[in-house]
Design a protein around this motif. Structure first.
Motif, PDB file in Angstrom:
ATOM      1  N   UNK A 207       0.781  -1.421   0.050  1.00  0.00           N
ATOM      2  CA  UNK A 207      -0.050   0.115  -0.028  1.00  0.00           C
ATOM      3  C   UNK A 207       0.662   1.378  -0.035  1.00  0.00           C
ATOM      4  N   UNK A 208       0.364   2.293  -0.286  1.00  0.00           N
ATOM      5  CA  UNK A 208       1.028   3.684  -0.595  1.00  0.00           C
ATOM      6  C   UNK A 208       1.305   4.113   0.855  1.00  0.00           C
ATOM      7  N   UNK A 209       2.330   4.439   1.168  1.00  0.00           N
ATOM      8  CA  UNK A 209       2.901   4.873   2.452  1.00  0.00           C
ATOM      9  C   UNK A 209       3.065   3.728   3.657  1.00  0.00           C
ATOM     10  N   UNK A 210       3.045   2.484   3.145  1.00  0.00           N
ATOM     11  CA  UNK A 210       3.128   1.481   4.145  1.00  0.00           C
ATOM     12  C   UNK A 210       4.398   0.788   4.099  1.00  0.00           C
ATOM     13  N   UNK A 211       5.112   0.727   5.002  1.00  0.00           N
ATOM     14  CA  UNK A 211       6.791   0.166   4.786  1.00  0.00           C
ATOM     15  C   UNK A 211       6.586  -1.177   4.425  1.00  0.00           C
ATOM     16  N   UNK A 212       7.558  -1.563   3.515  1.00  0.00           N
ATOM     17  CA  UNK A 212       7.580  -3.011   3.077  1.00  0.00           C
ATOM     18  C   UNK A 212       9.022  -3.435   3.547  1.00  0.00           C
ATOM     19  N   UNK A 213       8.876  -4.471   4.281  1.00  0.00           N
ATOM     20  CA  UNK A 213      10.190  -5.145   4.830  1.00  0.00           C
ATOM     21  C   UNK A 213      10.842  -5.917   3.649  1.00  0.00           C
ATOM     22  N   UNK A 290       9.441   2.179   1.271  1.00  0.00           N
ATOM     23  CA  UNK A 290       7.967   2.658   1.518  1.00  0.00           C
ATOM     24  C   UNK A 290       7.669   3.393   0.055  1.00  0.00           C
ATOM     25  N   UNK A 291       6.850   2.975  -0.691  1.00  0.00           N
ATOM     26  CA  UNK A 291       6.232   3.559  -1.762  1.00  0.00           C
ATOM     27  C   UNK A 291       5.273   4.728  -1.476  1.00  0.00           C
TER      28      UNK A 291
END
Length: 343
Positions: A207-213, A290-291
């Motif tokens: 998701x937009x603004x959700x950090x991706x680990x 984070x995208x």
């Protein structure tokens, strides 16, 4: 594909300025005893542990500790450096050399002038006499080989066959002559490392603004090595690649990397990054992205490139470092807008 031997090259076109060697494919002499360094062509040898190790271009490779499987590939050296494109190795005993070149001269395929020059050089004492048969057990004839990928510099090894006594170093004016360091560089080219496929959370769609680990399991990324040797000289070198760091490139400028450089260092236990744990969705990942903008149906190509530290050791030397190598892979990531629910 075996390395190409200069011994089996069509020879010599003369111009007003110089003579040049014309390369033709090497011939494999399966019915002859292989020369000490492996000779023309390639062969496979089964070791006591069942490992198949190949000989090519006079160099014996032990790949039993290399990366394996379908998802492995060679590293690309950092900076303007490439492994040797050609090299010289002991290839023939005196008897084998005589048996190899005489049929070439007799066939008259290379021209009588060149054939006579060769007989003068290797038979008539200018400078060698009778193929050095009187020194049959005291040395080897050396030949050059070209890597089949024809890297830059592949045509540098133009010196004709030369003799080196056992225990003596090759001529100092031939930098491509095989040594432990040259073997280490050839082993570098034979290194294979696993594909850099990082684990992501969320995986595949975020998701937009959700950090991706992002992280790499230590079990999947461990040191690999290749040993190259020349039994006739009793020398070898082992080149080892060890994971060093992971670089993330998000595939868009609308993204924030963690850390900001995108370089995720290796942890003490050999892993990279930290696996996502429940309840960490709003935390900053030690390695991740984070995208900031949705993909709108066309995924971003997240590139994950692993840097490998390369070091070698060899006969009579502690060795040293070679240029770091990199190997990477793209992974597609879909980014969606967070949907708000109005009541």
């Amino acid at each position: 594909m075996p390395a190409v031997s200069s011994a089996a090259r069509a020879v010599a076109v003369t111009s007003l300025v110089s003579a040049a060697w014309l390369l033709i494919p090497a011939t494999a002499y399966a019915d002859k005893t292989p020369p000490p360094g492996g000779g023309i062509g390639s062969s496979g040898n089964s070791t006591s542990d069942g490992t198949i190790s190949a000989t090519a271009g006079g160099v014996f490779y032990d790949r039993s500790k290399n990366g394996t499987g379908t998802s492995v590939g060679p590293v690309t050296a950092v900076g303007n450096w490439t492994p040797p494109a050609c090299w010289y190795v002991p290839t023939y005993t005196a008897e084998q050399f005589k048996a190899h070149v005489e049929p070439i001269w007799s066939a008259d395929s290379t021209g009588s002038q060149w054939d006579n020059e060769q007989r003068d050089r290797y038979v008539n004492g200018k400078p060698y006499t009778n193929f050095n048969l009187d020194k049959a057990d005291k040395g080897y004839w050396w030949d050059s080989y070209t890597d089949p990928s024809y890297r830059p510099g592949w045509d540098a090894c133009t010196k004709p066959y030369f003799w080196v006594d056992k225990g003596a170093p090759p001529p100092a004016d031939i930098p491509e002559a095989i040594t432990p360091e040259v073997l280490a560089k050839l082993a570098y080219a034979a290194i294979r490392v696993p594909t850099t496929h990082v684990t992501l959370k969320p995986d595949g769609s975020t998701k937009v603004n959700l950090p991706t680990w992002a992280w790499l399991d230590k079990a999947d990324f461990h040191p690999v090595s290749v040993t190259a040797s020349v039994p006739a000289l009793n020398i070898s070198a082992t080149t080892t690649a060890t994971p060093l760091s992971l670089k993330l490139e998000p595939g868009t400028g609308d993204a924030t990397l963690f850390p900001a450089s995108g370089e995720c260092p290796i942890n003490a236990d050999g892993s990279i990054g930290t696996p996502y744990e429940a309840g960490s969705a709003d935390k900053t990942p030690p390695c991740g992205v984070t995208y900031l903008r949705a993909t709108n149906g066309t995924p971003y190509n997240l590139k994950a490139t692993l840097t490998w530290k390369i070091h070698w050791t060899g006969t009579g030397t502690p060795g040293s470092d070679l240029p770091d190598g990199t190997f990477g892979q793209d992974q597609q990531v879909l980014v969606q807008e967070i949907q708000a629910v109005n009541r």
